[in-house]
Design a protein around this motif. Structure first.
Motif, mmCIF file in Angstrom:
data_model
loop_
_atom_site.group_PDB
_atom_site.id
_atom_site.type_symbol
_atom_site.label_atom_id
_atom_site.label_comp_id
_atom_site.label_asym_id
_atom_site.label_seq_id
_atom_site.Cartn_x
_atom_site.Cartn_y
_atom_site.Cartn_z
ATOM 1 N N ILE A 185 30.718 67.669 -62.126
ATOM 2 C CA ILE A 185 31.843 68.565 -61.887
ATOM 3 C C ILE A 185 32.530 68.128 -60.595
ATOM 4 N N THR A 186 33.582 68.842 -60.213
ATOM 5 C CA THR A 186 34.253 68.567 -58.949
ATOM 6 C C THR A 186 33.292 68.864 -57.809
ATOM 7 N N GLU A 187 32.885 67.813 -57.097
ATOM 8 C CA GLU A 187 31.815 67.965 -56.117
ATOM 9 C C GLU A 187 32.083 67.052 -54.926
ATOM 10 N N ASN A 188 31.808 67.578 -53.729
ATOM 11 C CA ASN A 188 31.931 66.784 -52.513
ATOM 12 C C ASN A 188 30.622 66.025 -52.298
ATOM 13 N N THR A 189 30.642 64.710 -52.521
ATOM 14 C CA THR A 189 29.419 63.895 -52.444
ATOM 15 C C THR A 189 29.209 63.291 -51.067
ATOM 16 N N LYS A 222 40.264 62.199 -62.645
ATOM 17 C CA LYS A 222 40.302 63.297 -63.608
ATOM 18 C C LYS A 222 39.146 64.266 -63.352
ATOM 19 N N LYS A 223 37.974 63.717 -62.990
ATOM 20 C CA LYS A 223 36.818 64.568 -62.719
ATOM 21 C C LYS A 223 36.977 65.323 -61.395
ATOM 22 N N ILE A 279 30.767 61.031 -49.825
ATOM 23 C CA ILE A 279 31.376 59.702 -49.868
ATOM 24 C C ILE A 279 32.889 59.885 -49.997
ATOM 25 N N PRO A 280 33.689 59.201 -49.184
ATOM 26 C CA PRO A 280 35.154 59.359 -49.264
ATOM 27 C C PRO A 280 35.715 58.763 -50.555
ATOM 28 N N THR A 281 35.461 59.442 -51.659
ATOM 29 C CA THR A 281 35.815 58.898 -52.974
ATOM 30 C C THR A 281 37.316 58.684 -53.114
ATOM 31 N N ARG A 282 38.100 59.683 -52.740
ATOM 32 C CA ARG A 282 39.562 59.570 -52.892
ATOM 33 C C ARG A 282 40.101 58.459 -51.984
ATOM 34 N N LEU A 342 38.120 53.018 -64.152
ATOM 35 C CA LEU A 342 37.107 53.789 -63.438
ATOM 36 C C LEU A 342 37.746 54.814 -62.511
ATOM 37 N N ILE A 343 38.780 54.397 -61.788
ATOM 38 C CA ILE A 343 39.448 55.321 -60.876
ATOM 39 C C ILE A 343 40.123 56.448 -61.649
#
Length: 815
Positions: free
Chosen positions: A694-698, A729-730, A700-703, A723-724
């Motif tokens: 789900i939408t989750e803060n991991t 979308k997630k 890691i600076p994903t964006r 992949l991006i």
């Protein structure tokens, strides 16, 4: 020719059913084959490699030299174990081998084996020392196992033997060092911060406590042997815990049951310890080995060999089935393989009974044993070659499993040395064996398969032609067979022995540059760190010639185009960095050496000198320029100082082509680094996608990583775009930016190396997860290419796995 009686052995797992061994009477090929002349195809030219490392103390032990899989050489001396780590430094332009030196000091206190309560032991020692029977008193007083402190005798300091574990056993994924002192203390050490060795466990103390609790009986069925006051019982209790040798097995996998009854695979390693009475203690350690809490079990095997002298693991693989055992040699001559039952170890099988490889009591002591896995080209199956140094001869035994059963071929190679063999080492990649005697002569033995068994092609390497007149005390070959390390002292000069001995560790090459380059290109390991000896040969060649050979460039480009593995990109980066260093002009002054141009007196106090402002400004400008030069050499990367370190010349016309060449190489280096960064970013994003539902803060600076990958219009990678797209979308329009811990401002992702907030606070980025390292403590790779943060308890398992990875630029481990 082969021992095939008793039918075909059955291969069955574990303890239930085991592989049958041939009968003890082997049909051996006892041929006294004289040394054959080497063929032209195996000519070896040994070249000296600088520098020679001088030892502070004399060497000790029978095999004082060992070379680990992570390219560290251990040397047993009378006061410590000298550890010499070979580095393939990309930031140095010197042609000499780069060696990082540390030491494992010997314990200051003597080791007293636990044979009973302290008070009772002291009384027994007093009784034996004052005994009227000279066979008791003299035997007791002269035995240093009973009296390690020595009293009137010199202390038993120094190391008897050292053994390296396989790669991946300590907390950093490197090798552990098992050390045996002269007073019989067996310990395990780890080099966790590269500057200091830490003792993790004392196995002699633990094993003594186990024997004391079991009343010095190996099993409950054993009957008591006697009281401690009986001298034979006193001797027995010492001999059953006096180590002779110890050897590590390969890494194996065991299954561990968790609290929820789930099974997980756990890596483990075995350490076999051979004792004076012939018993063998097999320790099992869980990986990574952290200390006493990582000990899983300890089982004792009775070998039945009198006067054991040497030990080695026998590991054989047949049809994806692994068999293991222990090869034990005696000081009287016999050699045999003992079965080892590995409980709960996946994919391992064992023998039903011991296999005698050599049974003659010919009084030729077995000095060293090596086991080499090979492939038999005629039988089309894997086989195992066992070689042992016995006096001046080499005993060999070839074992292979065929349809007829377990075949055993054995023989001796004679005519190698006129003096006894003092050291033997083997290159396990191609099966080459090296032996040396004390007169400075080294023999290279290359196994050649025949229809029935094998023969050896061998040639003589005279170290006197390389180093001059020397005596040799030990040899060791590097993991990929590129170098031979030799312990030498001065030899005879004009028929006279030297007045004093200076012990040195010297290196000679065993491969040419072309052979090393070909092996790097065709490597199945695909890891630069595990092939440091090969990359050092390539580095030496490029620094000497100041260019990359054309054949190597073309072959590497073809490999990159055909498979695109990141290993070949890292190899290309390594070559470009070395080429860049080869074109740098060496500084005329050493950066760290202070300058004595300015006098340290006040101008106003010195007679005859003015105190004009011009003089003061000139001195200030000189000091500022020197300070900036020191800061540049001290703190900046090689890429950042490229413009400052260009070769200067009075001829401007001759300087411009060199500057253009250096700028071109630097641009290529940056392009390769950017490619490797993007590939690792894709891997990190793949882990994020697989482990977030789900939408989750991991954390890691994903964006930021996604935006950085797509910021270059010239970068068009369909895999990355797909992949991006899935990740965005997630994330559902969430950004989860990082914030500065000092001012709470957002840290934008604009640079892969560092993060800068709007208030100017600079944080370095972890090259494994691209998180900002907002702490004062972080890790760095072996060659100082990149930094990484420490894992925290809050990190999920997949982030901890990412943080365990090596450097993405040089494959080096991270400390």
């Amino acid at each position: 020719m082969a021992a095939e009686r008793g039918g075909s052995p059955r291969l069955c797992p574990g303890e239930e059913e085991e592989a049958e061994a041939p009968p003890l009477g082997l049909d051996s090929l006892v041929e006294e084959a004289a040394a054959a002349a080497p063929s032209a195809g195996f000519r070896l030219t040994a070249v000296r490699r600088e520098p020679a490392v001088r030892l502070q103390h004399g060497v000790s032990g029978l095999e004082p030299l060992a070379w680990s899989e992570d390219h560290r050489v251990s040397v047993c001396t009378a006061r410590s174990i000298a550890a010499l780590e070979q580095l393939s430094d990309v930031h140095s332009g010197g042609q000499e081998m780069v060696i990082h030196r540390t030491a494992v000091p010997a314990p200051s206190a003597a080791c007293l084996l636990k044979v009973g309560p302290k008070k009772e032991v002291a009384e027994c020692k007093e009784k034996f020392a004052n005994s009227m029977d000279p066979t008791v008193s003299q035997t007791f007083m002269l035995d240093r196992v009973f009296n390690p402190e020595g009293k009137s005798l010199p202390p038993m300091r120094g190391f008897k033997y050292s053994s390296w574990s396989p790669l991946g056993c300590d907390a950093n994924g490197r090798c552990l060092l098992a050390a045996l002192t002269m007073d019989n203390r067996l310990t395990i050490h780890a080099n966790l911060n590269r500057l200091q060795w830490v003792q993790l466990v004392d196995l002699t103390e633990i094993y003594g406590e186990r024997l004391y609790e079991a009343n010095y009986k190996l099993s409950k069925a054993d009957t008591p042997r006697g009281e401690l006051g009986d001298f034979p019982e006193f001797q027995r209790r010492h001999s059953m815990q006096t180590p002779v040798r110890m050897e590590w097995s390969g890494i194996c996998t065991t299954q561990q049951v968790k609290h929820n009854n789930e099974c997980r695979d756990v890596g483990s390693v075995l350490l076999a310890v051979l004792f004076e009475n012939g018993n063998i203690a097999v320790w099992q350690f869980q990986l990574p080995f952290l200390g006493k809490e990582s000990i899983t079990s300890c089982n004792t095997i009775e070998s039945g060999i009198s006067s054991p002298s040497v030990l080695s693991w026998w590991e054989y693989e047949h049809n994806n089935r692994k068999m293991s055992g222990l090869i034990v040699g005696s000081a009287f001559g016999p050699v045999k393989i003992l079965p080892v039952n590995l409980k709960a170890v996946k994919g391992y099988f064992t023998l039903r009974q011991p296999v005698v490889l050599w049974q003659e009591m010919d009084q030729l002591p077995v000095h060293s044993i090596k086991c080499i896995p090979l492939y038999h080209p005629y039988q089309k199956c894997s086989c195992s070659l066992v070689v042992a140094a016995r006096g001046a001869y080499v005993f060999w035994c070839l074992l292979l499993i065929s349809k007829a059963g377990l075949n055993v071929h054995n023989s001796h190679v004679t005519g190698l040395h006129s003096l006894p063999i003092v050291s033997m080492t083997a290159d396990k990649q191609n099966g080459t064996v090296y032996t040396c005697s004390s007169d400075g002569k080294v023999r290279q033995l290359i196994p050649i398969f025949t229809d029935v068994a094998l023969k050896f092609e061998h040639q003589l390497i005279k170290l006197s032609e390389v180093f001059g007149s020397v005596r040799t005390h030990g040899i060791a070959v590097s993991p990929c067979g590129a170098y031979l390390a030799v312990i030498t002292t001065e030899g005879m000069t004009n028929g006279l022995h030297p007045v004093s001995k200076n012990y040195q560790v010297q290196f000679v090459t065993l491969k040419t540059f072309e052979e090393a380059a070909a092996q790097l290109l065709e490597s199945s390991v695909q890891n630069l760190f595990r092939q440091v000896d090969l990359t050092d040969l390539v580095r030496w060649k490029i620094l000497k010639d100041k260019h990359i050979p054309q054949f190597l460039q073309e072959a590497l480009d073809k490999k990159i185009e055909s498979c695109g593995s990141t290993y070949f990109w890292r190899l290309k980066l390594f070559l470009l960095r070395i080429l860049y260093q080869s074109m740098q002009k060496a500084p005329s002054e050493v950066m760290w050496r202070p300058s004595h141009e300015d006098t340290k007196i006040l101008i106003s106090d010195s007679p005859g000198m003015g105190s004009t402002e011009d003089d003061q400004e000139e001195g200030t400008s000189k000091q500022a320029s020197r300070q900036s030069l020191c800061d540049t050499g001290k703190g900046m990367d090689i890429d950042d100082t490229a413009d400052d370190s260009l070769p200067q010349s009075s001829d401007i016309g001759g300087r411009e082509p060199m500057e253009e060449k250096l700028l071109e190489i630097q641009a290529q280096i940056e392009a390769v680094e950017m490619h490797l960064t993007r590939e690792h970013m894709k891997r990190v994003l793949g882990e994020v996608y697989l482990h977030t539902w789900i939408t989750e803060n991991t954390s890691i600076p994903t964006r930021g990583v996604c935006d950085f990958l797509m910021s270059d219009a010239g970068y068009d990678d369909r895999t990355a775009r797909v992949l991006i797209g899935h990740i965005l979308k997630k994330m559902n329009k969430q950004t989860f930016p990082e914030h500065c811990s000092l001012c709470k401002e957002i840290l934008p992702f604009t640079d892969r190396k560092q993060a800068v907030c709007s208030n100017g606070h600079i944080w370095l980025r972890c090259f494994l997860t691209y998180q900002s390292c907002q702490s004062l403590v972080y890790r760095r790779c072996l060659l100082h290419d990149s930094i990484a943060r420490h894992p925290t308890p809050e990190d999920p398992e997949w982030i901890k796995r990412l943080l365990q990875g090596p450097c993405t630029f040089c494959d080096s481990p991270v400390f």
